[in-house]
Design a protein around this motif. Structure first.
Motif, mmCIF file in Angstrom:
data_model
loop_
_atom_site.group_PDB
_atom_site.id
_atom_site.type_symbol
_atom_site.label_atom_id
_atom_site.label_comp_id
_atom_site.label_asym_id
_atom_site.label_seq_id
_atom_site.Cartn_x
_atom_site.Cartn_y
_atom_site.Cartn_z
ATOM 1 N N HIS A 26 17.891 22.007 63.838
ATOM 2 C CA HIS A 26 18.222 22.142 62.542
ATOM 3 C C HIS A 26 16.894 22.675 61.656
ATOM 4 C CE1 HIS A 26 16.290 19.103 60.243
ATOM 5 N NE2 HIS A 26 16.903 18.027 60.283
ATOM 6 N N ALA A 27 17.017 23.179 60.615
ATOM 7 C CA ALA A 27 15.833 23.785 59.972
ATOM 8 C C ALA A 27 14.985 22.848 59.632
ATOM 9 C CB ALA A 27 16.359 24.701 58.933
ATOM 10 N N GLN A 28 13.603 22.888 59.906
ATOM 11 C CA GLN A 28 12.550 22.030 59.558
ATOM 12 C C GLN A 28 11.515 22.932 58.647
ATOM 13 O OE1 GLN A 28 11.969 18.947 58.964
ATOM 14 N NE2 GLN A 28 13.112 17.704 60.540
ATOM 15 N N THR A 29 11.699 24.382 58.981
ATOM 16 C CA THR A 29 10.555 25.237 58.179
ATOM 17 C C THR A 29 11.338 26.358 57.570
ATOM 18 O OG1 THR A 29 10.732 26.738 60.094
ATOM 19 C CG2 THR A 29 9.140 24.746 60.346
ATOM 20 N N ALA A 30 10.848 26.719 56.473
ATOM 21 C CA ALA A 30 11.265 27.987 55.551
ATOM 22 C C ALA A 30 11.308 29.165 56.484
ATOM 23 C CB ALA A 30 10.680 28.040 54.306
ATOM 24 N N ALA A 31 10.679 29.272 57.566
ATOM 25 C CA ALA A 31 10.556 30.364 58.138
ATOM 26 C C ALA A 31 11.557 30.303 59.604
ATOM 27 C CB ALA A 31 9.262 30.898 58.666
ATOM 28 N N LEU A 70 4.919 18.211 69.071
ATOM 29 C CA LEU A 70 6.210 18.390 68.750
ATOM 30 C C LEU A 70 6.356 19.191 67.322
ATOM 31 C CD1 LEU A 70 7.760 15.095 69.338
ATOM 32 C CD2 LEU A 70 7.796 16.964 70.979
ATOM 33 N N SER A 71 7.431 20.275 67.309
ATOM 34 C CA SER A 71 7.494 21.009 66.015
ATOM 35 C C SER A 71 8.776 20.139 65.338
ATOM 36 C CB SER A 71 7.779 22.336 66.376
ATOM 37 O OG SER A 71 9.272 22.460 66.958
ATOM 38 N N GLY A 72 8.969 20.615 63.955
ATOM 39 C CA GLY A 72 10.148 19.850 63.335
ATOM 40 C C GLY A 72 11.409 20.328 64.087
ATOM 41 N N ASP A 73 11.732 21.500 64.557
ATOM 42 C CA ASP A 73 12.881 21.713 65.375
ATOM 43 C C ASP A 73 12.809 20.897 66.618
ATOM 44 O OD1 ASP A 73 13.833 23.404 63.571
ATOM 45 O OD2 ASP A 73 13.063 25.255 64.679
ATOM 46 N N ASP A 74 11.883 20.482 67.294
ATOM 47 C CA ASP A 74 12.031 19.856 68.545
ATOM 48 C C ASP A 74 12.197 18.255 68.054
ATOM 49 O OD1 ASP A 74 10.850 21.751 70.299
ATOM 50 O OD2 ASP A 74 8.749 21.171 69.612
ATOM 51 N N LEU A 75 11.661 17.608 66.824
ATOM 52 C CA LEU A 75 12.125 16.389 66.462
ATOM 53 C C LEU A 75 13.850 16.396 66.365
ATOM 54 C CD1 LEU A 75 9.350 15.743 63.694
ATOM 55 C CD2 LEU A 75 9.371 14.816 65.992
ATOM 56 N N ALA A 76 14.304 17.411 65.704
ATOM 57 C CA ALA A 76 15.677 17.467 65.464
ATOM 58 C C ALA A 76 16.262 17.369 66.719
ATOM 59 C CB ALA A 76 16.149 18.454 64.577
ATOM 60 N N LYS A 77 15.965 18.408 67.773
ATOM 61 C CA LYS A 77 16.964 18.374 69.027
ATOM 62 C C LYS A 77 16.664 17.261 69.616
ATOM 63 C CE LYS A 77 14.517 22.124 69.766
ATOM 64 N NZ LYS A 77 13.934 23.252 70.667
ATOM 65 N N ILE A 144 9.190 18.843 58.496
ATOM 66 C CA ILE A 144 8.045 18.743 59.206
ATOM 67 C C ILE A 144 7.503 19.910 59.967
ATOM 68 C CG2 ILE A 144 6.808 17.257 61.455
ATOM 69 C CD1 ILE A 144 7.430 15.703 58.764
ATOM 70 N N ALA A 145 6.021 20.152 60.127
ATOM 71 C CA ALA A 145 5.758 21.252 60.770
ATOM 72 C C ALA A 145 5.127 20.982 62.081
ATOM 73 C CB ALA A 145 4.133 21.823 60.189
ATOM 74 N N THR A 146 4.488 19.789 62.404
ATOM 75 C CA THR A 146 4.169 19.246 63.873
ATOM 76 C C THR A 146 4.074 17.857 63.684
ATOM 77 O OG1 THR A 146 1.669 19.491 63.775
ATOM 78 C CG2 THR A 146 2.895 21.479 64.367
ATOM 79 N N VAL A 147 3.961 17.124 64.845
ATOM 80 C CA VAL A 147 3.681 15.738 65.055
ATOM 81 C C VAL A 147 2.929 16.032 66.429
ATOM 82 C CG1 VAL A 147 4.481 13.477 65.846
ATOM 83 C CG2 VAL A 147 5.807 14.715 63.914
ATOM 84 N N GLN A 148 1.750 15.488 66.284
ATOM 85 C CA GLN A 148 0.899 15.413 67.654
ATOM 86 C C GLN A 148 0.730 13.960 67.923
ATOM 87 O OE1 GLN A 148 -2.695 17.943 66.748
ATOM 88 N NE2 GLN A 148 -1.739 18.832 65.148
ATOM 89 N N ILE A 149 0.753 13.546 69.211
ATOM 90 C CA ILE A 149 0.671 12.366 69.710
ATOM 91 C C ILE A 149 -0.302 12.416 70.778
ATOM 92 C CG2 ILE A 149 1.924 10.295 70.737
ATOM 93 C CD1 ILE A 149 4.192 12.924 69.786
ATOM 94 N N LEU A 150 -1.696 11.716 70.306
ATOM 95 C CA LEU A 150 -2.714 11.912 71.338
ATOM 96 C C LEU A 150 -3.009 10.627 71.898
ATOM 97 C CD1 LEU A 150 -3.194 14.273 69.295
ATOM 98 C CD2 LEU A 150 -5.625 13.817 69.459
ATOM 99 N N ARG A 151 -3.031 10.525 73.401
ATOM 100 C CA ARG A 151 -3.107 9.274 74.088
ATOM 101 C C ARG A 151 -4.488 9.000 74.313
ATOM 102 N NH1 ARG A 151 1.192 12.295 75.623
ATOM 103 N NH2 ARG A 151 0.018 13.238 77.574
ATOM 104 N N GLY A 152 -4.996 7.445 74.475
ATOM 105 C CA GLY A 152 -6.294 7.320 74.807
ATOM 106 C C GLY A 152 -7.206 7.095 73.375
#
Length: 724
Positions: A26-31, A70-77, A144-152
């Motif tokens: 679903h749409a998370q970005t205007a583009a 993860l992009s905003g679309d990834d989160l929705a999917k 949301i544009a992105t979510v970055q999960i960094l481990r360590g």
């Protein structure tokens, strides 16, 4: 007993993802509409994924870090709306949510105690500022544009030191010169769920643009609660909004301002005893129930590039919130045992960075950071009643808990050859925490005016080897630390503070592109030497009370992780796994849930029925296996695109306490979560049928204060998005 313990009364060699937009969620970005067209044209090409956590845009495939982007679309999917669902989208993460608090752990390191004195080892950033470290956990993901999960360990940059990892959540910025663009999404689902979300880019001038975004969600309760109880049955009423302004008067200067407001009325966080055998969505309660978070955040980010290419960055943050919680402490309709609190928290933060150009053999970053975080417990609002109503049966607390952090950090990178690069990072930090509180402990007045200070130097040395255009290898040693804190007096005098935690991590990784960029992989192996684990146990000389201590010997945690992403024509696949083995250092402790009177020295025991030797036991919240997997296929029907997708995640069983007592509910069972959706793109309209937890697994999501908190049940519905 510390303030966190008060709250506990209530409450790389591997295949993980460079998860990219693989289809239409679903749409998370205007583009999103033009992005969809681009993805259609380049279905066989994997886009470059960048990480920004180290203050510059760098390709994930050539950065020495284990990460999921993860992009905003990834989160929705993937069905990710709030932070606790991230565990189903990335390896080696567990998020155990008991409503007002959160145990977020990566590779078995993060947070396991629920109080204001214990900071978290997994820092969450929102638009560049470190957020509330424990409360206000239900903030939704929208626009949301992105979510970055960094481990360590991520201890070199920004915020508090992070021993387990960091999560960077970035919302969409305004775009100058793009005109009026945006989206609106409506949603209907079971449990009478009605949601509305939207965003719009607003051009103001050639140098100024704005973006407004909003999110609202009303839903009936998942629970069937019999009482008698008062207050809410856990129906949800949440509203959020964000306003952003971007000013770019020249190519060298950029000023970005964002302000968020959240009113999250979750109704209640129902729970029943951890040892109960009934359906966890059918419980009894006879106390007042409430769960309301109201908070705002403002962020000002200024970037200026000098003529020599060096960038100056300033990130200023102000956050203020109030959390109110009321609960049935025994989780039944037995004689009333209550908890209530109302806590105000205010955070000011400031970061300054100087960032060199990325070109050339030599690169560097230099930064300063400062933060104040103050908890305010108003009079009469923090009460534990067993039962309530009289001074002799209540524990009350009022006062302030201010904390201060300051740090200087830097990074230097040098290209030894055109394929070999050395990176060295360092950070010196100072932390101070104070208690200025008064306690009435079942009729006994106590005063607490303590202060504790902690300092630390953390660093990282990494060697990066670009073996070929397709293969990147790295190895590093990194250290991280999170500060200690204060224990609140329990009628036995002023107990000693608990010390800072420290972790030393060795990691090696391999990132590769395969089959002409149809497939990308990340693999990593790691070993953690984890010292001074902070844990609440029975008071050594009087175990009827709890106290937070450090494990006197190091815990070892080793693991293997992997991520992959593949695109073959209309097919897209992404997945990840994490395997861990943990072993606790020798540690003797009283289980505060079991009545006992014998003293128990943490280092020497002696071992007895009540003084338990924990040597060799598993680390809490460190399941030995986590798996996530997603697959989708695009079908073209004329100019329309229909995309079905399936998601699966497995998190193995884990221990919620070091005592590993299954009869007291310490074992959290495995989670096997199946989700999916079917989206239909027709012009500028996207219609999505979605489902999460399709097998309707009823799993315990967290254990706190002898109560079990259940995860969300099956949710299904339809979502319609209009692009404009």
């Amino acid at each position: 007993m510390n303030l966190i313990t008060m709250r506990s009364f209530t409450c790389s060699l591997g295949f993980a993802v460079l998860v990219l937009p693989l289809g239409v969620g679903h749409a998370q970005t205007a583009a999103a509409q033009s992005d969809t067209e681009t993805k259609t044209q380049d279905a066989n090409v994997l886009s470059t994924v960048t990480v920004t956590a180290e203050r510059r845009d760098e390709p994930l495939q050539t950065t020495p870090v284990s990460a999921t982007v993860l992009s905003g679309d990834d989160l929705a999917k993937m069905g990710v709306n709030v932070v606790d669902q991230l565990q189903f989208a990335t390896p080696s993460a567990t998020v155990n949510n008991f409503g007002q608090g959160l145990d977020f752990n990566i590779r078995g390191i993060g947070k396991a105690e629920h109080n204001t004195q214990t900071t978290t080892g997994v820092i969450t950033y929102r638009d560049g500022v470190a957020t509330f470290p424990g409360y206000f956990t239900e903030e939704p993901y929208y626009d949301i544009a992105t979510v970055q999960i960094l481990r360590g360990p991520q201890s070199t940059f920004g915020g508090q030191n992070a021993t387990g990892g960091a999560v960077f959540v970035t919302s969409n910025d305004p775009v100058i010169g793009e005109g009026y663009r945006g989206y609106i999404t409506g949603q209907l689902g079971n449990y009478s769920d009605v949601a509305l979300q939207g965003a719009m880019n607003i051009p103001i001038s050639d140098t100024l643009a704005a973006r407004v975004a909003f999110n609202g969600d009303n839903r009936d309760s998942f629970w069937d609660i019999s009482g008698p109880y008062t207050g809410s049955d856990a129906r949800q009423r949440s509203q959020s909004a964000r306003i952003s302004l971007l000013w770019q008067p020249t190519t060298a200067l950029s000023v970005l301002f964002k302000t968020d407001y959240n009113h999250l009325d979750m109704g209640a966080y129902p729970a029943d005893p951890a040892t109960a055998s009934n359906d966890p969505f059918r419980i009894t309660a006879n106390a007042d129930l409430k769960a309301l978070d109201e908070f705002s955040r403002s962020v000002l980010k200024i970037d200026y590039e000098f003529s020599n290419g060096v960038k100056f960055r300033s990130v200023s943050g102000y956050q203020d919130g109030t959390t109110a919680y009321r609960a049935d402490l025994d989780g039944t309709s037995a004689p009333i045992s209550i908890f209530r609190d109302l806590v105000d928290e205010t955070i000011y933060s400031q970061e300054f960075d100087l960032i060199s150009p990325s070109s050339g053999k030599f690169s560097w970053v230099l930064g300063l950071y400062g933060q104040t975080d103050t908890y305010d417990f108003p009079a009469g609002e923090f009460v534990i009643g067993v039962p309530g109503g009289t001074p002799a049966s209540e524990y009350t607390l009022q006062g302030k808990n201010p904390k201060h952090a300051a740090a200087v950090f830097g990074q230097v990178g040098y290209e030894l050859t055109d394929r070999l690069k050395l990176e060295v990072e360092g950070r010196y930090s100072q932390n101070r925490t104070s208690n200025d509180v008064s306690v009435v402990q079942y009729g006994l007045p106590l005063l607490d005016t303590q202060t504790a200070k902690f300092s630390n130097f953390s660093g990282k040395v990494a060697l990066n080897w670009t073996l070929s255009e397709q293969d990147f290898l790295y190895a590093f040693v990194a250290t991280g630390s999170r500060p200690g804190g204060l224990n609140v007096p329990v009628g036995l005098g002023i107990p000693a503070p608990f010390d800072a935690e420290k972790v030393v991590t060795l990691e090696a990784g391999w990132k590769a592109n395969w089959l002409g960029d149809h497939l990308r992989t990340q693999f990593s192996v790691f070993h953690n030497n984890y010292k001074n684990f902070q844990v609440t146990v029975g008071y050594p000389d009087f175990p009827v009370f709890g106290i937070e201590l450090n494990d006197p010997n190091a815990t070892t945690i080793s693991g293997l992780e992997g991520q992959m992403q593949a695109v073959f024509g209309p097919w897209s696949i992404d997945g990840g796994f994490g395997w861990m083995h943990s072993k606790l250092g020798r540690f003797y402790a009283n289980d505060p849930r079991i009545v006992g009177s014998a003293p128990c020295d943490p280092a020497n025991g002696p071992s007895s029925a009540n003084c338990i030797n924990l040597d060799g036991r598993q680390q809490t919240y460190a399941p030995n296996l986590t798996v996530n997997f997603g697959v989708q296929r695009e079908f073209r029907v004329g100019s329309d695109i229909i995309t079905p997708r399936l998601n699966y995640a497995h998190i193995a069983g884990q221990w919620a306490t070091l005592f590993e007592n299954e009869t007291l509910g310490d074992r959290l069972g495995s989670r096997n979560i199946l989700g999916g959706q079917i989206s239909w793109l027709h012009g500028d309209l996207i219609t999505t049928l979605y489902g999460t937890n399709l097998t309707d697994q009823h799993y315990v999501a967290a254990l706190n204060s002898g109560l079990r908190f259940v995860g969300a049940p099956r949710q299904v519905g339809v979502r319609i998005t209009k692009m404009f």
